[in-house]
Design a protein around this motif. Structure first.
Motif, short mmCIF file in Angstrom:
data_model
loop_
_atom_site.label_atom_id
_atom_site.label_comp_id
_atom_site.label_asym_id
_atom_site.label_seq_id
_atom_site.Cartn_x
_atom_site.Cartn_y
_atom_site.Cartn_z
N VAL A 28 5.79 7.69 4.77
CA VAL A 28 6.10 6.27 4.93
C VAL A 28 7.46 6.16 5.61
CG1 VAL A 28 6.45 4.06 3.76
CG2 VAL A 28 4.81 5.71 2.85
N ALA A 69 3.93 1.35 1.45
CA ALA A 69 4.70 0.52 2.38
C ALA A 69 4.71 -0.93 1.90
CB ALA A 69 4.11 0.62 3.78
N GLU A 108 -0.23 5.62 1.95
CA GLU A 108 0.94 5.23 2.74
C GLU A 108 1.03 3.72 2.88
OE1 GLU A 108 0.83 9.27 5.52
OE2 GLU A 108 0.31 7.33 6.38
N GLN A 109 -0.10 3.08 3.19
CA GLN A 109 -0.09 1.63 3.36
C GLN A 109 0.25 0.93 2.05
OE1 GLN A 109 -3.81 0.44 5.16
NE2 GLN A 109 -3.60 1.91 6.83
#
Length: 282
Positions: A106, A144, A140-141
């Motif tokens: 990230v 984030a 990761e999303q």
């Protein structure tokens, strides 16, 4: 150390990896500092040998993936010459042979590592690699989004505390932060964090002071109706609001019509004013 609720994203991704790849075992964890990850989540494991294992950057397959910030794989873990073997005892206890490790990255920073494995020594094809990478992207999303939420929460707590004393320009920041936070709520997997987000949004909406007498009758809008009105308050068209909220323009139009009916308004401006008077928007 990562907060325990971060495990929600990893757990969901591991279940998805097994489902899409057909791999019988998936496991992983987040980094506790720049060089160490702790295996906290297991899916399909027969033993607890891997749970709690601390992976150091550069050590073993996962450590190699962390150090290089890219996916790595071996066809037969116990005899591979391309990795170090600090974790052979735990790997052998679980009977793992073919393994892929994918870092979770990230903002160019490795935040965790995700593994998928077979108990037979066979080559892992492109489909398996793609599934593992896709699972890591999901984590990761989610991380984030969580980072963005935390940054906005830190900002808005200070703004909400200022209340009616805030300068006019600061109130525009409050309203923008409120809109952004509400747009993030549906993307947050963890229920506790969603509740915290909604609570902060409520404090922001009421921070401008008590409702006016005209709003003495309580008005209740559905969460998505508030989201749409918040976007309208920021000057967004129906199409722009749809992009921001991940909805179709027709759906946005329907939510806006419903909000207008509940608020007793006929124009977009009247709707925003009425929502603010009712304490639904800052």
């Amino acid at each position: 150390m990562p907060e325990p609720v971060d495990a929600v994203e990893m757990r969901t991704a591991l279940a998805g990896l097994r489902r899409t790849s057909g791999l019988p075992v998936a496991f992983g964890g987040l980094l506790s500092d720049a060089r160490h990850a702790r295996i906290a989540e297991l899916n399909g494991a027969r033993t607890g040998a891997l749970r709690g294992l601390v992976i150091s950057a550069g050590s073993g397959l996962g450590g190699k993936a962390i150090a290089l910030a890219r996916p790595c794989a071996v066809t037969d873990y116990p005899v591979s010459r391309h990795i170090s073997h600090e974790y052979d005892t735990a790997v052998a206890a679980e009977g793992l042979r073919s393994v892929v490790a994918v870092p979770v990255v990230v903002r160019r920073t490795v935040r965790g590592v995700l593994y998928g494995a077979l108990r037979t020594p066979v080559g892992l094809g492109d489909r398996t690699f793609d599934a593992a990478v896709a699972a890591a992207r999901d984590v990761e999303q989610a991380l984030a989004v969580r980072d963005e939420v935390r940054e906005l929460l830190a900002l808005t707590r200070e703004q909400a505390a200022a209340g009616p004393a805030a300068a006019p320009g600061a109130w525009e920041d409050v309203r923008e932060a409120h809109r952004e936070l509400r747009a993030l709520v549906p993307r947050v997997a963890d229920p506790a964090l969603r509740d915290e987000l909604l609570a902060v949004c409520g404090r922001l909406a009421s921070a401008s002071g008590p409702r006016t007498p005209a709003a003495a009758v309580e008005v209740r809008l559905a969460p998505r109706e508030v989201d749409v009105v918040a976007c309208v308050a920021a000057g967004a068209t129906n199409a722009a609001a749809a992009r921001q909220l991940g909805l179709r323009p027709e759906t946005v139009k329907g939510y806006l019509r419903s909000a207008m009916r509940k608020l007793g308004t006929h124009t977009r401006l009247e709707t925003v004013v009425a929502a603010r008077r009712a304490g639904l928007l800052p």
